[in-house]
Design a protein around this motif. Structure first.
Motif, PDB file in Angstrom:
ATOM      1  N   ILE A 197     -55.249  40.853 -27.604  1.00  0.00           N
ATOM      2  CA  ILE A 197     -54.501  39.599 -27.459  1.00  0.00           C
ATOM      3  C   ILE A 197     -53.233  39.695 -28.293  1.00  0.00           C
ATOM      4  N   ALA A 198     -52.088  39.429 -27.668  1.00  0.00           N
ATOM      5  CA  ALA A 198     -50.811  39.399 -28.382  1.00  0.00           C
ATOM      6  C   ALA A 198     -50.411  37.943 -28.589  1.00  0.00           C
ATOM      7  N   ALA A 199     -50.087  37.600 -29.830  1.00  0.00           N
ATOM      8  CA  ALA A 199     -49.610  36.264 -30.178  1.00  0.00           C
ATOM      9  C   ALA A 199     -48.231  36.437 -30.803  1.00  0.00           C
ATOM     10  N   VAL A 200     -47.199  35.976 -30.108  1.00  0.00           N
ATOM     11  CA  VAL A 200     -45.818  36.274 -30.492  1.00  0.00           C
ATOM     12  C   VAL A 200     -45.114  35.026 -31.019  1.00  0.00           C
ATOM     13  N   GLN A 201     -44.508  35.174 -32.178  1.00  0.00           N
ATOM     14  CA  GLN A 201     -43.603  34.150 -32.692  1.00  0.00           C
ATOM     15  C   GLN A 201     -42.313  34.862 -33.079  1.00  0.00           C
ATOM     16  N   GLY A 202     -41.187  34.215 -32.866  1.00  0.00           N
ATOM     17  CA  GLY A 202     -39.913  34.839 -33.180  1.00  0.00           C
ATOM     18  C   GLY A 202     -39.532  35.903 -32.161  1.00  0.00           C
ATOM     19  N   LEU A 215     -53.917  39.984 -22.936  1.00  0.00           N
ATOM     20  CA  LEU A 215     -53.561  38.564 -22.923  1.00  0.00           C
ATOM     21  C   LEU A 215     -52.374  38.365 -23.845  1.00  0.00           C
ATOM     22  N   ARG A 216     -51.431  37.539 -23.419  1.00  0.00           N
ATOM     23  CA  ARG A 216     -50.208  37.328 -24.186  1.00  0.00           C
ATOM     24  C   ARG A 216     -49.937  35.831 -24.320  1.00  0.00           C
ATOM     25  N   PHE A 217     -49.561  35.418 -25.528  1.00  0.00           N
ATOM     26  CA  PHE A 217     -49.226  34.027 -25.821  1.00  0.00           C
ATOM     27  C   PHE A 217     -48.029  34.025 -26.751  1.00  0.00           C
ATOM     28  N   CYS A 218     -47.337  32.891 -26.820  1.00  0.00           N
ATOM     29  CA  CYS A 218     -46.215  32.807 -27.749  1.00  0.00           C
ATOM     30  C   CYS A 218     -46.054  31.374 -28.225  1.00  0.00           C
ATOM     31  N   SER A 219     -45.259  31.233 -29.269  1.00  0.00           N
ATOM     32  CA  SER A 219     -44.855  29.902 -29.732  1.00  0.00           C
ATOM     33  C   SER A 219     -43.459  29.618 -29.175  1.00  0.00           C
ATOM     34  N   ARG A 220     -43.079  28.364 -29.208  1.00  0.00           N
ATOM     35  CA  ARG A 220     -41.810  27.922 -28.610  1.00  0.00           C
ATOM     36  C   ARG A 220     -40.603  28.660 -29.192  1.00  0.00           C
ATOM     37  N   ASP A 221     -40.706  29.096 -30.448  1.00  0.00           N
ATOM     38  CA  ASP A 221     -39.570  29.777 -31.090  1.00  0.00           C
ATOM     39  C   ASP A 221     -39.459  31.256 -30.691  1.00  0.00           C
ATOM     40  N   ALA A 222     -40.393  31.751 -29.922  1.00  0.00           N
ATOM     41  CA  ALA A 222     -40.369  33.164 -29.526  1.00  0.00           C
ATOM     42  C   ALA A 222     -39.301  33.417 -28.469  1.00  0.00           C
ATOM     43  N   PRO A 274     -40.667  29.330 -23.522  1.00  0.00           N
ATOM     44  CA  PRO A 274     -41.053  28.543 -22.352  1.00  0.00           C
ATOM     45  C   PRO A 274     -40.754  29.249 -21.024  1.00  0.00           C
ATOM     46  N   GLU A 275     -39.630  29.954 -20.956  1.00  0.00           N
ATOM     47  CA  GLU A 275     -39.332  30.700 -19.731  1.00  0.00           C
ATOM     48  C   GLU A 275     -40.305  31.864 -19.558  1.00  0.00           C
ATOM     49  N   ALA A 276     -40.672  32.515 -20.662  1.00  0.00           N
ATOM     50  CA  ALA A 276     -41.643  33.606 -20.589  1.00  0.00           C
ATOM     51  C   ALA A 276     -42.956  33.103 -19.987  1.00  0.00           C
ATOM     52  N   ALA A 277     -43.333  31.879 -20.342  1.00  0.00           N
ATOM     53  CA  ALA A 277     -44.553  31.289 -19.775  1.00  0.00           C
ATOM     54  C   ALA A 277     -44.376  31.011 -18.286  1.00  0.00           C
ATOM     55  N   SER A 278     -43.215  30.494 -17.895  1.00  0.00           N
ATOM     56  CA  SER A 278     -43.003  30.195 -16.475  1.00  0.00           C
ATOM     57  C   SER A 278     -42.942  31.475 -15.637  1.00  0.00           C
ATOM     58  N   LEU A 279     -42.488  32.576 -16.231  1.00  0.00           N
ATOM     59  CA  LEU A 279     -42.454  33.863 -15.531  1.00  0.00           C
ATOM     60  C   LEU A 279     -43.839  34.510 -15.452  1.00  0.00           C
ATOM     61  N   ASP A 281     -46.398  24.891 -28.922  1.00  0.00           N
ATOM     62  CA  ASP A 281     -45.308  24.192 -29.604  1.00  0.00           C
ATOM     63  C   ASP A 281     -44.961  24.801 -30.953  1.00  0.00           C
ATOM     64  N   SER A 282     -45.949  25.344 -31.650  1.00  0.00           N
ATOM     65  CA  SER A 282     -45.695  25.900 -32.978  1.00  0.00           C
ATOM     66  C   SER A 282     -46.543  27.144 -33.195  1.00  0.00           C
ATOM     67  N   PRO A 283     -46.132  27.973 -34.153  1.00  0.00           N
ATOM     68  CA  PRO A 283     -46.946  29.157 -34.470  1.00  0.00           C
ATOM     69  C   PRO A 283     -48.365  28.791 -34.906  1.00  0.00           C
TER      70      PRO A 283
END
Length: 198
Positions: A37-42, A57-64, A107-112, A120-122
């Motif tokens: 699982i990848a969790a990306v911030q920044g 699996l990939r996830f991110c925070s809004r600031d990513a 957010p665009e990464a999620a839509s793609l 919303d936050s890390p």
């Protein structure tokens, strides 16, 4: 006799071998028996994208933000992004990101479909991702590793009939297991199953 160590072909062959070794450092994520699982911030740039595309699996925070940066560095991405990204977000979107090197906000990464969810936050992301990892960890390890292997096989060998044949072969080897016995026993006793580690 020429100095073989200065032979251009030998030098290029050594460099090719070095690239293959670097590729393997990312490919081992796919080869793990358990989900990664990848969790990306920044910033997730260049090799960072190589890394997250090798995760299950990939996830991110809004600031990513994500950037396939290599074209801006006068090189062709060679550690897996160009091979994995099209399967994740489609050929056209992958081509655009790789050829423009533009920053893609979370957010665009999620839509793609690059990430499954943009938090919303890390801290929200880590809470959500940790809960998901725990949920997966409570499953049968044989079922989890089998599911991962079948998904990767299907990605790399498209076609329903060949995929069905592969999963039939897999399940003929692994379906009847101590994990299945534990599941039946746990359900009968109305308790959570306790699976042995692989």
């Amino acid at each position: 006799m020429h100095d073989q160590q200065q032979c251009p072909a030998r030098l290029r062959e050594k460099f090719r071998h070095d690239i293959l070794a670097m590729q393997e450092a990312f490919s081992v994520l796919e080869q793990c028996r358990f989900p990664v699982i990848a969790a990306v911030q920044g910033a997730c740039v260049g090799a960072g994208v190589d890394l997250v595309t090798a995760a299950d699996l990939r996830f991110c925070s809004r600031d990513a933000y994500f950037c396939v940066k290599e074209v801006d560095l006068a090189i062709t991405a060679d550690l897996g992004t160009l091979q994995r990204l099209p399967a994740i977000i489609g050929h056209g979107a992958a081509a655009e990101l790789a050829l423009t090197a533009r920053n893609v906000p979370g957010p665009e990464a999620a839509s793609l479909g690059l990430v499954s969810r943009c938090y919303d936050s890390p801290s929200d992301m880590m809470t959500g991702v940790t809960a998901m990892a725990q949920q997966i960890a409570e499953k049968s390890p044989l079922a989890v590793t089998g599911t991962k292997q079948i998904l990767l096989h299907t990605r790399d060998h498209p076609g329903v009939s060949s995929g069905l044949a592969y999963v039939a072969l897999w399940n003929s080897a692994y379906l009847l297991s101590a994990d299945m016995e534990e599941l039946v026993s746990a359900r009968g006793a109305r308790r959570k199953p306790q699976y042995s580690k692989l």
